[in-house]
Write an enzyme that holds these catalytic residues in place. Structure first.
Site, PDB file in Angstrom:
ATOM      1  N   CYS A  35      57.970  18.877  28.528  1.00 14.59           N
ATOM      2  CA  CYS A  35      57.078  19.712  29.347  1.00 14.59           C
ATOM      3  C   CYS A  35      55.876  18.920  29.846  1.00 14.59           C
ATOM      4  O   CYS A  35      55.168  19.381  30.737  1.00 14.59           O
ATOM      5  CB  CYS A  35      56.608  20.935  28.560  1.00 14.59           C
ATOM      6  N   ASP A  37      53.144  18.276  28.159  1.00 12.79           N
ATOM      7  CA  ASP A  37      51.874  18.725  27.587  1.00 12.79           C
ATOM      8  C   ASP A  37      51.390  17.750  26.514  1.00 12.79           C
ATOM      9  O   ASP A  37      52.194  17.134  25.810  1.00 12.79           O
ATOM     10  CB  ASP A  37      52.031  20.133  26.994  1.00 12.79           C
ATOM     11  N   CYS A  63      50.146  24.310  28.156  1.00  9.71           N
ATOM     12  CA  CYS A  63      50.376  25.725  28.444  1.00  9.71           C
ATOM     13  C   CYS A  63      49.496  26.611  27.560  1.00  9.71           C
ATOM     14  O   CYS A  63      48.862  26.137  26.614  1.00  9.71           O
ATOM     15  CB  CYS A  63      51.841  26.050  28.198  1.00  9.71           C
ATOM     16  N   CYS A 107      55.624  24.569  21.333  1.00 13.17           N
ATOM     17  CA  CYS A 107      54.197  24.384  21.622  1.00 13.17           C
ATOM     18  C   CYS A 107      53.405  24.286  20.320  1.00 13.17           C
ATOM     19  O   CYS A 107      52.443  23.513  20.235  1.00 13.17           O
ATOM     20  CB  CYS A 107      53.675  25.527  22.482  1.00 13.17           C
TER      21      CYS A 107
HETATM   22 FE1  FES Z   1      54.644  22.334  26.703  1.00 12.72          FE
HETATM   23 FE2  FES Z   1      53.949  24.678  25.689  1.00 12.72          FE
HETATM   24  S1  FES Z   1      55.240  24.311  27.405  1.00 12.72           S
HETATM   25  S2  FES Z   1      53.539  22.718  24.882  1.00 12.72           S
END
Ligand code: FES
Length: 146
Positions: A35, A37, A63, A107
Site C-alpha cells: 500500500c 504506507d 490510511c 495496518c
Molecule cells: Fe496501508 Fe492501511 S492501507 S497501512
C-alpha cells in the site's frame, strides 16, 4: 454495522501522541510495500530498571486505520515498561480499537513492527544484548498482509 468502530474514528480524527521526539532514544520505521504506507515511532526511555517508556510519538503517512493504529499503539505503551512494547501485538492494537475490518488488519501490523524496530534501535544504540529472533519481521505475505 459501521465499517469502522467509534474508537477507530476517534483515534483517526484526534490522534494521540502525534509528532516526533527530538533526540529520541529509539526510532523505528515500518512500511508496507503493497500500500506504500509508512509509520515511524519515536521512544524516550527512562533510566529506571524497567526502562519505562517516558514518551512515545508517531508520524504516519498512511490510511486512517494506520493512523488510528499508531495512535492506539502509542497509548498502550506510554508509561509502561519497555517489555510491554516488545510484547505488544497487532491483534492487541486492533482489539483496543474495538476491531478493524479484516482487510485493514495489516495496518495494525505496521504499528507492531515500528514499535519493535524502535526498541531494537534503542538496544543497538546502547549496546544492549537481545534475542535477534524476536525482531524477525514479516515479509508481507503473512495472514495479516494483503
Ligand atoms: Fe496501508 Fe492501511 S492501507 S497501512
Amino acid at each position: 454495522m459501521a465499517l469502522y468502530s467509534e474508537k477507530v474514528m476517534d483515534h483517526f480524527r484526534n490522534p494521540r501522541n502525534l509528532g516526533r521526539i527530538e533526540n529520541a532514544d529509539g526510532i523505528g520505521e515500518a512500511g508496507n510495500a503493497k500500500c506504500g504506507d509508512i509509520m515511524t515511532i519515536y521512544l524516550k526511555i527512562g533510566s529506571d530498571e524497567a526502562k519505562t517508556i517516558d514518551d512515545v510519538k508517531f508520524e504516519t503517512f498512511g490510511c486512517g486505520s494506520a493512523i488510528a493504529s499508531s495512535s492506539m499503539a502509542t497509548e498502550l505503551i506510554k508509561g509502561k515498561p519497555l517489555s510491554d512494547a516488545l510484547s505488544l501485538t497487532n491483534k492487541a492494537v486492533a482489539e483496543a480499537l474495538d476491531g478493524l475490518p479484516a482487510y485493514k488488519m495489516h495496518c495494525s501490523v505496521l504499528a507492531e513492527e515500528a514499535i519493535k524496530l524502535a526498541v531494537k534501535d534503542y538496544y543497538d544504540k546502547n549496546g544492549i544484548e537481545y534475542d535477534k529472533s524476536q525482531f524477525l519481521h514479516c515479509e508481507g505475505e503473512c495472514e495479516h498482509c494483503m
